[in-house]
Every structure is written in structure tokens, then in C-alpha cells.
Enzyme design. Sequence first.
Site, short mmCIF file in Angstrom:
data_model
loop_
_atom_site.label_atom_id
_atom_site.label_comp_id
_atom_site.label_asym_id
_atom_site.label_seq_id
_atom_site.Cartn_x
_atom_site.Cartn_y
_atom_site.Cartn_z
N HIS A 24 0.87 -1.21 -0.09
CA HIS A 24 0.04 -0.15 0.01
C HIS A 24 1.01 1.37 0.05
CE1 HIS A 24 -4.50 -0.25 1.97
NE2 HIS A 24 -4.38 -0.26 0.69
N HIS A 82 -13.35 -7.09 -5.69
CA HIS A 82 -12.54 -5.84 -5.29
C HIS A 82 -11.79 -5.41 -6.32
CE1 HIS A 82 -10.80 -2.77 -2.87
NE2 HIS A 82 -9.91 -3.55 -2.05
N GLU A 84 -9.04 -2.97 -5.94
CA GLU A 84 -7.69 -2.39 -5.70
C GLU A 84 -6.62 -3.10 -6.42
OE1 GLU A 84 -7.24 -2.05 -1.42
OE2 GLU A 84 -5.43 -0.47 -1.72
N ASP A 86 -3.99 -4.66 -5.87
CA ASP A 86 -3.25 -5.94 -5.46
C ASP A 86 -4.25 -7.10 -6.01
OD1 ASP A 86 -5.03 -4.58 -3.80
OD2 ASP A 86 -4.34 -6.06 -1.96
N HIS A 148 -13.09 -3.59 1.40
CA HIS A 148 -12.44 -2.51 2.09
C HIS A 148 -12.40 -0.99 1.29
CE1 HIS A 148 -8.01 -1.01 1.43
NE2 HIS A 148 -8.27 -0.39 2.41
N ASP A 167 -10.86 -8.84 0.76
CA ASP A 167 -10.11 -8.21 1.94
C ASP A 167 -10.57 -8.59 3.31
OD1 ASP A 167 -8.13 -7.01 0.52
OD2 ASP A 167 -9.05 -5.16 0.37
N TYR A 195 -3.75 -6.79 10.35
CA TYR A 195 -4.57 -6.55 9.22
C TYR A 195 -5.76 -5.60 9.66
CZ TYR A 195 -6.72 -7.46 4.90
OH TYR A 195 -7.23 -7.10 3.48
N HIS A 228 -6.04 -12.43 0.67
CA HIS A 228 -4.67 -12.17 1.42
C HIS A 228 -4.70 -13.47 2.58
CE1 HIS A 228 -3.86 -8.43 -0.56
NE2 HIS A 228 -4.93 -8.16 0.12
FE1 FEO Z 1 -8.29 -3.43 -0.64
FE2 FEO Z 1 -5.93 -6.25 -0.85
O1 FEO Z 1 -6.93 -4.54 -1.48
#
Ligand code: FEO
Length: 398
Positions: A24, A82, A84, A86, A148, A167, A195, A228
Site C-alpha cells: 500500500h 474488489h 484495488e 493488488d 475494503h 480483503d 491487518y 490475502h
Molecule cells: Fe483493498 Fe487487498 O486490497
Amino acid sequence: MTVRLIKDGVYAVGAIDWNERHFHGHTYVTRRGVTYNSYLIVDEKITLIDTVRRGYEKELIENIRTLVDLSKIKIDIIIINHIEPDHSGAFPEILKLCPGAKVYGTERARQGLLKYYGVSGDWTVVKSGQSLNIGKRTLNFIDVPMIHWPDSMFTYSAYDKILFSNDGFGQHYATNKVFDDEVDFAALMDEAQKYYANILWPFNALVAAKLSTIDKLNLNIELIAPSHGLVWRRYVPEIMQKYLYWSSHSCQNRIAVVYETMWNSTEKMAGKIIEGITSEGVEAVLFDVTKNDRTDIASYMLDAKGWVFGSSTHDGEMLPVITGFLHFLKGSKAKGRRSFAFGSYGWSGEAVKDIEDTGSCVSTFESSLMVVFNPTDEELNKCFEAGKTFALKIKTEK
Ligand code: FEO
């Protein structure tokens, strides 16, 4: 990541980023690395749930190729939980490989992907309550805005009893294992807490509301497969319980003493304060904010009721590292915390007021403690007494 079967017909096909230490940007120190989990469901329609970070496309595609011959069978469906980067970084590459794939996600996700990559594919907007049949399985979608990002959703497969939570319930933990019971439990929960503190803490109210919604849906969840870290198998009730606890702003009777010092006077004060706290038998940790990473400190503070902050005064302000830390902490939107500020100064002593002004939106401050230059024995005794009195309050007040 080697491909791992997580349930008949459901495979983990994502990537491991063993050496990522600043996730991030520089907002999150990931001491154990990161995984970008992606899942392939082999049913009548081959379905990919989320992708991986850009740079890991090859690993994802090679993993998928071990399961399906992409020259003959294409991915039919891509679920974007999602956007993002990643999770969506490999999306354009997957779309190139399987241009006929149908893509499912929220409207916010569609707009976001278009902005990021200029492509969104053959997109169908889905929202809570809608479902998609892919053969033996029907996938159900649950909007989870701010878990997220506003675009986020979970996907649930009743056939497999798997909640694909992106997430949600994640941990930054690079490992070649796939299930929660294959790694050290304490390390796993430590990463899950860190996290939560660094990704989801600001959204406690939304997390709590969504947990309640999910509870009412009465889903039969055997596995929680986040994007993750490890898949929750043995410890599903434990991580659910933890999310209920963290999202409710619950705290333990423990204290974080966080300080920054110039010529060790404020540090001496901090040392005496923690001695006073210890004399009351209350757990406490002393953090020199210049020597600890802020994301580790935040992880400890997530369920610590007492937050004590110290800084020397420099150029009429608190010191720069603790300034950054307090601004970072404001984002947590924490509730139910108690604090006091302390610090050494030479001639004006603005640091303590600075701390109170910055921190008062996330904690309630009591009387502060200031000394000029080096603390005398008498002043150090006052620090001890302040720590003791504060600890007594923390352990007796509801
Ligand atoms: Fe909000 Fe793992 O990205």
C-alpha cells in the site's frame, strides 16, 4: 504459489509476494510478506474469483494452465470482488486471454476498473441478493462497501460452503501453506489483528453492520477464503468472533505508552510512567515511535483501553514522528479510549497541548504532565504516580 485444492473443484491459484515489506505504498509494513489469492472454480462454467497484483500475471496464468487447457477451454466467468490493484492488476491480461469471459461485480467496481485499465469486459452489475449459476454451483453476492473500498463485495458458494471474502478476514502472511491450521496459530492471529487494525479499523461500524447482515443470512460457512493469507478452515468461529470483538470497539485493560524524545528527558518520564502502570499490575508496552513501525503500534493499540503519548517540544510543536503517528491514528476513528500527554520542554512547552488537540478526536485526555529540561527525582516520582493513577482508572472504570 503452487496450485492448492481447497475443496473439490475449487483451487487456490494466486501468487506469493515473499519479499513485499511495504504494502500500500508505505502505509503498511508487511514483515511476513503478502499473498494475492485468486480462486478457480472448475464447474460447467470455469470461474475465476479475483486476480492478482500486476507483475504476477504469469504466475496466475501458469497456475490456471495446470488445471485447464486455456488453448481449448477459456475462463467463462470472472468475479471481481474488489478492484484495488493488488487484486485487479492481472485483470487486463486475463481479459486478453479470455476475451469472451463474462465479468461480474458491483457498479462501483466496473467504473473503477475502467478508470484504472480502460477495460471492464462484458460486465454484469450484481448486488446483494443476486446470484449466478455456474453449473452445479450457484454463487451469491453480498455487497460489503468499505471492506475494503466502496466497490467491495463477497461471493458465497453454498455448494462448497465457502465465503470468498477478498480483503475481509485477510492477513499479510506469505507462506506455501494454504489453510489456517497449517501455520502457527499465534502468528496467524497476530497478522489478522494487524491487518484489521491497519485496513479495517476505520470502518468498524460498517464491519459490525455487515457481520450482522451475514449472520441473518444464516450461511453455512465451512471455509472463509480471503484474498490475502491463509484460508480459514479450523478457526472460522474464532476469526468471526474476533471481527465481532474488534468492530465493536472492545478493549482490554492494557496500555500503550508511545513517545518521542530529543535528549532523553521525555524518555525518562516514559520509563517512570510505565513503572507506575506496572505497579498496578496492568499490562503495558513502551513504544519509542521512532524505533517501532506505526502499523505494529496500531496493532497493539487496537484493543488497548489506555493510550499515553509523550513528546518533547521542538520549535513550538510536538516532535515530527509522533506528529505523523497521531495524524495516522486519527484515521482509526477509535472510541472508548483514555489518554494523557506528557513531555519535557525548554521554554514554551506546546507539545502536550499539540498531542491533546490532535488526539482528542480518538481518545479522552486527562491532566497532562510537563517538566522543564531534565526531570528531577521529585518530577520522576510524579511520573510514577501518574502512571499508577492512570492504570488504576483503566482497570477499574468501565
Ligand atoms: Fe483493498 Fe487487498 O486490497
